[in-house]
Design an enzyme around this catalytic site. Sequence first.
Site, PDB file in Angstrom:
ATOM      1  N   MET A 179      43.641  36.227  38.106  1.00 13.73           N
ATOM      2  CA  MET A 179      43.242  37.629  37.979  1.00 13.73           C
ATOM      3  C   MET A 179      41.917  37.850  38.712  1.00 13.73           C
ATOM      4  O   MET A 179      41.226  38.839  38.474  1.00 13.73           O
ATOM      5  CB  MET A 179      43.122  38.027  36.503  1.00 13.73           C
ATOM      6  CG  MET A 179      44.457  37.880  35.764  1.00 13.73           C
ATOM      7  SD  MET A 179      44.636  38.988  34.362  1.00 13.73           S
ATOM      8  CE  MET A 179      43.286  38.463  33.344  1.00 13.73           C
ATOM      9  N   GLY A 180      41.572  36.901  39.569  1.00 14.55           N
ATOM     10  CA  GLY A 180      40.397  37.090  40.421  1.00 14.55           C
ATOM     11  C   GLY A 180      39.073  36.802  39.741  1.00 14.55           C
ATOM     12  O   GLY A 180      39.013  36.216  38.675  1.00 14.55           O
ATOM     13  N   TYR A 181      38.001  37.241  40.407  1.00 12.18           N
ATOM     14  CA  TYR A 181      36.612  36.956  40.024  1.00 12.18           C
ATOM     15  C   TYR A 181      36.444  35.440  39.899  1.00 12.18           C
ATOM     16  O   TYR A 181      36.131  34.898  38.846  1.00 12.18           O
ATOM     17  CB  TYR A 181      36.205  37.688  38.734  1.00 12.18           C
ATOM     18  CG  TYR A 181      34.733  38.016  38.766  1.00 12.18           C
ATOM     19  CD1 TYR A 181      34.236  38.976  39.639  1.00 12.18           C
ATOM     20  CD2 TYR A 181      33.830  37.316  37.972  1.00 12.18           C
ATOM     21  CE1 TYR A 181      32.886  39.246  39.713  1.00 12.18           C
ATOM     22  CE2 TYR A 181      32.475  37.577  38.039  1.00 12.18           C
ATOM     23  CZ  TYR A 181      32.010  38.542  38.912  1.00 12.18           C
ATOM     24  OH  TYR A 181      30.678  38.804  38.987  1.00 12.18           O
ATOM     25  N   HIS A 222      35.785  31.504  39.912  1.00  8.52           N
ATOM     26  CA  HIS A 222      34.714  30.568  39.574  1.00  8.52           C
ATOM     27  C   HIS A 222      35.237  29.173  39.927  1.00  8.52           C
ATOM     28  O   HIS A 222      36.390  29.025  40.396  1.00  8.52           O
ATOM     29  CB  HIS A 222      34.320  30.693  38.098  1.00  8.52           C
ATOM     30  CG  HIS A 222      35.489  30.650  37.154  1.00  8.52           C
ATOM     31  ND1 HIS A 222      36.262  29.520  36.969  1.00  8.52           N
ATOM     32  CD2 HIS A 222      36.048  31.610  36.381  1.00  8.52           C
ATOM     33  CE1 HIS A 222      37.215  29.772  36.104  1.00  8.52           C
ATOM     34  NE2 HIS A 222      37.129  31.045  35.742  1.00  8.52           N
ATOM     35  N   HIS A 267      38.863  28.240  39.064  1.00 10.08           N
ATOM     36  CA  HIS A 267      39.912  28.710  39.993  1.00 10.08           C
ATOM     37  C   HIS A 267      39.908  27.864  41.269  1.00 10.08           C
ATOM     38  O   HIS A 267      40.963  27.509  41.800  1.00 10.08           O
ATOM     39  CB  HIS A 267      39.644  30.160  40.422  1.00 10.08           C
ATOM     40  CG  HIS A 267      39.722  31.167  39.326  1.00 10.08           C
ATOM     41  ND1 HIS A 267      38.634  31.864  38.876  1.00 10.08           N
ATOM     42  CD2 HIS A 267      40.781  31.614  38.605  1.00 10.08           C
ATOM     43  CE1 HIS A 267      39.010  32.700  37.919  1.00 10.08           C
ATOM     44  NE2 HIS A 267      40.293  32.563  37.733  1.00 10.08           N
ATOM     45  N   GLN A 301      43.854  24.448  32.172  1.00 13.00           N
ATOM     46  CA  GLN A 301      44.153  24.042  30.793  1.00 13.00           C
ATOM     47  C   GLN A 301      43.271  24.751  29.758  1.00 13.00           C
ATOM     48  O   GLN A 301      43.457  24.567  28.563  1.00 13.00           O
ATOM     49  CB  GLN A 301      44.002  22.525  30.658  1.00 13.00           C
ATOM     50  CG  GLN A 301      45.103  21.774  31.377  1.00 13.00           C
ATOM     51  CD  GLN A 301      44.938  20.274  31.298  1.00 13.00           C
ATOM     52  OE1 GLN A 301      43.898  19.768  30.879  1.00 13.00           O
ATOM     53  NE2 GLN A 301      45.951  19.538  31.720  1.00 13.00           N
ATOM     54  N   ASP A 356      43.361  27.843  29.162  1.00 10.54           N
ATOM     55  CA  ASP A 356      44.354  28.705  28.511  1.00 10.54           C
ATOM     56  C   ASP A 356      45.530  27.821  28.103  1.00 10.54           C
ATOM     57  O   ASP A 356      46.629  27.924  28.658  1.00 10.54           O
ATOM     58  CB  ASP A 356      44.799  29.803  29.482  1.00 10.54           C
ATOM     59  CG  ASP A 356      43.648  30.693  29.879  1.00 10.54           C
ATOM     60  OD1 ASP A 356      43.349  31.630  29.140  1.00 10.54           O
ATOM     61  OD2 ASP A 356      43.009  30.423  30.918  1.00 10.54           O
ATOM     62  N   SER A 408      35.977  33.893  33.853  1.00 11.42           N
ATOM     63  CA  SER A 408      35.497  35.118  34.511  1.00 11.42           C
ATOM     64  C   SER A 408      34.743  35.988  33.511  1.00 11.42           C
ATOM     65  O   SER A 408      33.882  36.772  33.866  1.00 11.42           O
ATOM     66  CB  SER A 408      36.671  35.904  35.094  1.00 11.42           C
ATOM     67  OG  SER A 408      37.404  35.086  35.963  1.00 11.42           O
ATOM     68  N   ARG A 409      35.100  35.853  32.224  1.00  9.38           N
ATOM     69  CA  ARG A 409      34.472  36.696  31.193  1.00  9.38           C
ATOM     70  C   ARG A 409      33.054  36.237  30.834  1.00  9.38           C
ATOM     71  O   ARG A 409      32.355  36.960  30.121  1.00  9.38           O
ATOM     72  CB  ARG A 409      35.339  36.714  29.934  1.00  9.38           C
ATOM     73  CG  ARG A 409      36.644  37.468  30.128  1.00  9.38           C
ATOM     74  CD  ARG A 409      37.380  37.664  28.810  1.00  9.38           C
ATOM     75  NE  ARG A 409      38.443  38.633  28.922  1.00  9.38           N
ATOM     76  CZ  ARG A 409      39.737  38.331  29.090  1.00  9.38           C
ATOM     77  NH1 ARG A 409      40.120  37.071  29.183  1.00  9.38           N
ATOM     78  NH2 ARG A 409      40.646  39.287  29.175  1.00  9.38           N
TER      79      ARG A 409
END
Length: 286
Positions: free
Chosen positions: A30-32, A34, A37, A148, A150, A186-187
């Site tokens: 979902m992008g952004y 780090h 990713h 992992q 998630d 990302s959050r």
Amino acid sequence: MEQISVISQIQARVQKARQEGKVISLVPTMGYFHEGHLSLMRYARKHSDLVLVSLFVNPTQFGPGEDFEAYPRDLERDKKLAQEQDVDILFTPGKEEMYLLNHLTYVRVDKLDKFLCGRSRPTHFQGVCTVVLKLFNICQPDFAVFGQKDWQQLIIIKKMVEDLNVGVKVVGHPIVREPDGLAMSSRNVYLSKEERKQAANIYQGLLLAKKLVEQGEVETSRIKERVQNFYQEQIPLGKLDYLEIVHPFELTSLERIEDKALMAVAMQVGKARLIDNLLLRGSLDV
Ligand code: PAF
């Protein structure tokens, strides 16, 4: 690196690569981006000829009142980072490209979506499965790589692929952490300085649980109580959603640790809902 936003265009590129006998990988995101990713992209690069990264903030996996609108977005920065990882194609469909106005079909993996995050986010995994199956159908990869962190998402996607005979290998890649142990997400950008400092203790709590297990503790209620107390002291700004010790593949709660066991936690810290997990015993091999 190519950027493609139209489904028929990416399908044509994939078809050509298939005819040339190339191994195709997909990293759904979902992008952004780090480092987490980027590690998935590096894995994909190492093991395939054509690396596709999808970037789509999927509306159907956000519940009412969740952070769909606020979810961090920075396409230019993401493009640069993906290019640096030698990604071949960044797939950036718009909402209208991914979901027809009269979209009616949703995919749900029963039971597994009721545990852990499923309790407070009852429609989340249905949204995830639906978009992931769409991405698999569009991109037709040989394998797809997921983080992992998630863990429940990974297990549910593996089950979907098994149950629906989807010809995509689902690869789970280890969690990447900040130097102080906070799992990359990302959050994390939502966190204030003080929240960010306290949030590092989420991982310390998991390590405490692992230490207790290594010292011979098998009663999960006692382990959870110790970690809950630790969180209350060390993360006063946090609101625990759940802290569970589960079978890593069945996701059912365990009363005693006899074989494989995974601790999973979700906590609201300020505006950020953070999740993390750690294997307490056993291996993650199925
Ligand atoms: O893990 C994520 O970023 C998302 O849930 C995914 C798998 C890209 C589906 O939107």
